[in-house]
Design a protein around this motif. Structure first.
Motif, mmCIF file in Angstrom:
data_model
loop_
_atom_site.group_PDB
_atom_site.id
_atom_site.type_symbol
_atom_site.label_atom_id
_atom_site.label_comp_id
_atom_site.label_asym_id
_atom_site.label_seq_id
_atom_site.Cartn_x
_atom_site.Cartn_y
_atom_site.Cartn_z
ATOM 1 N N ARG A 14 0.839 -1.210 0.000
ATOM 2 C CA ARG A 14 0.000 0.000 0.000
ATOM 3 C C ARG A 14 0.871 1.256 0.000
ATOM 4 N NH1 ARG A 14 -3.745 -2.326 5.002
ATOM 5 N NH2 ARG A 14 -4.448 -4.206 3.879
ATOM 6 N N ASN A 15 1.896 1.239 0.823
ATOM 7 C CA ASN A 15 2.782 2.395 0.924
ATOM 8 C C ASN A 15 3.659 2.539 -0.301
ATOM 9 O OD1 ASN A 15 3.214 1.235 4.277
ATOM 10 N ND2 ASN A 15 1.672 2.676 3.559
ATOM 11 N N ILE A 16 4.095 1.417 -0.847
ATOM 12 C CA ILE A 16 4.922 1.462 -2.053
ATOM 13 C C ILE A 16 4.105 1.995 -3.226
ATOM 14 C CG2 ILE A 16 6.196 0.048 -3.707
ATOM 15 C CD1 ILE A 16 6.860 -1.809 -1.269
ATOM 16 N N TRP A 17 2.867 1.533 -3.359
ATOM 17 C CA TRP A 17 2.000 2.032 -4.434
ATOM 18 C C TRP A 17 1.846 3.545 -4.316
ATOM 19 C CZ3 TRP A 17 -3.861 0.315 -5.024
ATOM 20 C CH2 TRP A 17 -4.412 0.968 -6.144
ATOM 21 N N LEU A 18 1.551 4.049 -3.115
ATOM 22 C CA LEU A 18 1.385 5.489 -2.946
ATOM 23 C C LEU A 18 2.679 6.229 -3.260
ATOM 24 C CD1 LEU A 18 -0.340 7.921 -2.082
ATOM 25 C CD2 LEU A 18 0.518 7.563 0.237
ATOM 26 N N ALA A 19 3.805 5.709 -2.793
ATOM 27 C CA ALA A 19 5.088 6.360 -3.079
ATOM 28 C C ALA A 19 5.318 6.458 -4.584
ATOM 29 C CB ALA A 19 6.229 5.598 -2.399
ATOM 30 N N GLU A 20 4.962 5.400 -5.311
ATOM 31 C CA GLU A 20 5.105 5.435 -6.765
ATOM 32 C C GLU A 20 4.158 6.469 -7.382
ATOM 33 O OE1 GLU A 20 7.449 4.101 -8.251
ATOM 34 O OE2 GLU A 20 8.090 2.308 -7.176
ATOM 35 N N GLU A 21 2.942 6.558 -6.875
ATOM 36 C CA GLU A 21 2.000 7.557 -7.382
ATOM 37 C C GLU A 21 2.537 8.975 -7.173
ATOM 38 O OE1 GLU A 21 -0.897 7.340 -8.957
ATOM 39 O OE2 GLU A 21 -1.593 5.272 -8.676
ATOM 40 N N ASN A 60 5.743 -3.720 17.868
ATOM 41 C CA ASN A 60 4.547 -4.529 17.624
ATOM 42 C C ASN A 60 4.854 -5.768 16.797
ATOM 43 O OD1 ASN A 60 2.568 -2.566 18.761
ATOM 44 N ND2 ASN A 60 3.311 -1.296 17.079
ATOM 45 N N GLY A 61 5.969 -5.749 16.081
ATOM 46 C CA GLY A 61 6.348 -6.903 15.286
ATOM 47 C C GLY A 61 5.503 -7.092 14.044
ATOM 48 N N HIS A 62 5.161 -5.993 13.373
ATOM 49 C CA HIS A 62 4.389 -6.068 12.134
ATOM 50 C C HIS A 62 5.034 -5.171 11.081
ATOM 51 C CE1 HIS A 62 1.263 -8.179 14.286
ATOM 52 N NE2 HIS A 62 1.068 -7.165 15.106
ATOM 53 N N VAL A 63 4.778 -5.485 9.821
ATOM 54 C CA VAL A 63 5.155 -4.590 8.729
ATOM 55 C C VAL A 63 3.877 -4.081 8.071
ATOM 56 C CG1 VAL A 63 7.435 -5.514 8.241
ATOM 57 C CG2 VAL A 63 5.449 -6.610 7.191
ATOM 58 N N PRO A 64 3.932 -2.864 7.524
ATOM 59 C CA PRO A 64 5.108 -2.023 7.347
ATOM 60 C C PRO A 64 5.316 -1.046 8.500
ATOM 61 C CG PRO A 64 3.281 -1.041 6.198
ATOM 62 C CD PRO A 64 2.762 -2.324 6.783
ATOM 63 N N THR A 65 6.497 -0.485 8.482
ATOM 64 C CA THR A 65 6.849 0.687 9.272
ATOM 65 C C THR A 65 7.593 1.613 8.331
ATOM 66 O OG1 THR A 65 6.924 -0.352 11.453
ATOM 67 C CG2 THR A 65 8.389 1.513 11.110
ATOM 68 N N ILE A 66 7.473 2.910 8.551
ATOM 69 C CA ILE A 66 8.295 3.842 7.789
ATOM 70 C C ILE A 66 9.140 4.687 8.738
ATOM 71 C CG2 ILE A 66 6.644 3.985 5.876
ATOM 72 C CD1 ILE A 66 6.074 6.930 6.910
ATOM 73 N N ASP A 67 10.246 5.150 8.208
ATOM 74 C CA ASP A 67 11.064 6.173 8.859
ATOM 75 C C ASP A 67 11.188 7.301 7.843
ATOM 76 O OD1 ASP A 67 13.125 7.832 9.772
ATOM 77 O OD2 ASP A 67 14.135 6.198 10.800
ATOM 78 N N ASP A 68 10.518 8.395 8.104
ATOM 79 C CA ASP A 68 10.512 9.534 7.189
ATOM 80 C C ASP A 68 11.339 10.653 7.798
ATOM 81 O OD1 ASP A 68 9.833 11.053 4.925
ATOM 82 O OD2 ASP A 68 8.103 11.937 5.943
ATOM 83 N N ASP A 69 12.630 10.627 7.510
ATOM 84 C CA ASP A 69 13.551 11.622 8.062
ATOM 85 C C ASP A 69 13.446 11.713 9.577
ATOM 86 O OD1 ASP A 69 14.637 12.321 5.574
ATOM 87 O OD2 ASP A 69 13.021 13.734 5.185
ATOM 88 N N GLY A 70 13.356 10.552 10.229
ATOM 89 C CA GLY A 70 13.343 10.498 11.686
ATOM 90 C C GLY A 70 11.978 10.290 12.295
ATOM 91 N N LEU A 73 6.618 5.742 11.822
ATOM 92 C CA LEU A 73 5.188 5.476 11.881
ATOM 93 C C LEU A 73 4.908 4.025 11.535
ATOM 94 C CD1 LEU A 73 3.636 8.550 10.000
ATOM 95 C CD2 LEU A 73 3.665 8.160 12.466
ATOM 96 N N HIS A 74 3.910 3.443 12.189
ATOM 97 C CA HIS A 74 3.417 2.108 11.889
ATOM 98 C C HIS A 74 1.994 2.229 11.320
ATOM 99 C CE1 HIS A 74 6.735 1.438 14.561
ATOM 100 N NE2 HIS A 74 6.044 1.722 15.651
ATOM 101 N N GLU A 75 1.429 1.107 10.909
ATOM 102 C CA GLU A 75 0.063 1.009 10.397
ATOM 103 C C GLU A 75 -0.029 1.575 8.977
ATOM 104 O OE1 GLU A 75 -2.021 -0.852 11.882
ATOM 105 O OE2 GLU A 75 -0.810 -1.046 13.701
ATOM 106 N N SER A 76 -0.192 0.671 8.019
ATOM 107 C CA SER A 76 -0.089 1.025 6.605
ATOM 108 C C SER A 76 -1.086 2.089 6.158
ATOM 109 C CB SER A 76 -0.259 -0.233 5.751
ATOM 110 O OG SER A 76 -1.525 -0.834 5.987
ATOM 111 N N LEU A 77 -2.328 1.991 6.605
ATOM 112 C CA LEU A 77 -3.331 2.946 6.151
ATOM 113 C C LEU A 77 -3.065 4.341 6.714
ATOM 114 C CD1 LEU A 77 -6.526 0.703 6.488
ATOM 115 C CD2 LEU A 77 -5.058 1.024 4.488
#
Length: 219
Positions: A14-21, A60-70, A73-77
Motif C-alpha cells: 500500500r505504501n509502495i504504491w502510494l510512493a510510486e503515485e 509490535n512486530g508487524h510490517v510495514p513501518t516507515i522512517d521519514d527523516d526520523g 510510523l506504523h500502520e499502513s493505512l
C-alpha cells in the motif's frame, strides 16, 4: 529519505504504491513476516518481524513501518494518509471535509472489509503455513461481506471514486484491502461499481509497477 520496512508481499504494498503515485524516492528494507519462515529465530534467518533488530524499529512486530527523516510510523493505512497529506496534490485531501472522509474510509476498510477479505483469501487461495483451507469458512466470509460491498458499491455510484470525484489516497487504501477478496468473484459480480473501480485502480501505472516488483518476490 523515506525508508519503508517490509516486503512487496505484505501490507507495505500500500505504501509502495502510494510512493510510486507521488514519485517519492524510497529505500526498501526487506522485512519478511515471521510466519513465512520455518524458524524465524534460527541463526542466519533473514530479517523478519520477530528479529530483535526490527523489533527495535516496531515493537509490535508487524510490517510495514516507515522512517521519514526520523519520524517513525506504523500502520499502513495511517502511513498513507500521512504521506498524502505531507506531499499534497490531487491524492491528498483538499480540505478538512475530505480529510475526514479519507480517514473514515481508511477505518472502514480496516474494520468492515479486511478481516473477512483475508479469510476469503486464506481459505480459497492459501494462507500462513499450517492453515488448512476450509470452503465453509470462506463462504461465511463471503456472506459477511455482501453488506459492506453493497455499501461500497453505492458510494462509488456517483463518480467512480470515494472522495472528491477523483482518484485519491482513499481509493488506494480501500482498493488494497478489497483486493484480498478477489478470490470471491461473486462479490464483485454483485457490485459492478466496485468491480469497475478496482480494475481502474489496478490499471494505474504506479500500481502496475508495484505489482511487477511484487511478482518477482518469492511467494
Amino acid at each position: 529519505m523515506l525508508t519503508i520496512y517490509g516486503v512487496y508481499r505484505s501490507r507495505a504494498s500500500r505504501n509502495i504504491w502510494l510512493a510510486e503515485e507521488l514519485g517519492l524516492p524510497f529505500k526498501l528494507v526487506p522485512v519478511i513476516q515471521h510466519y513465512r519462515l520455518p524458524d524465524p529465530t534460527a541463526a542466519g534467518a533473514p530479517l523478519n518481524t520477530r528479529s530483535p533488530d526490527f523489533l527495535k524499529v516496531n515493537p509490535n512486530g508487524h510490517v510495514p513501518t516507515i522512517d521519514d527523516d526520523g519520524l517513525v510510523l506504523h500502520e499502513s493505512l495511517a502511513i498513507n494518509l500521512y504521506l498524502a497529506r505531507k506531499h499534497g496534490g490531487p491524492l491528498a485531501p483538499a480540505n478538512l471535509a475530505e480529510d475526514g472522509e479519507m480517514t473514515m474510509w481508511a477505518l472502514w476498510a480496516a474494520t468492515e472489509l479486511e478481516s473477512q477479505a483475508l479469510t476469503i483469501m486464506y481459505h480459497r487461495v492459501g494462507g500462513p503455513a499450517g492453515l488448512v483451507k476450509d470452503p465453509k469458512v470462506a463462504d461465511a466470509a463471503v456472506a459477511a461481506l455482501r453488506g459492506p460491498f453493497a455499501v461500497l458499491d453505492r458510494a462509488l455510484a456517483k463518480s467512480g471514486f470515494l472522495v472528491g470525484g477523483r482518484f485519491t489516497v482513499a481509493d488506494i487504501n480501500t482498493a488494497e484491502v478489497a483486493r484480498y477478496a478477489l478470490a470471491a468473484p461473486e462479490l464483485f459480480e454483485a457490485a459492478q461499481n466496485v468491480k469497475k473501480w478496482l480494475a481502474a485502480c489496478q490499471a494505474r501505472p504506479a500500481f502496475k509497477k508495484m505489482w511487477a516488483a511484487r511478482d518477482k518476490e518469492p511467494a
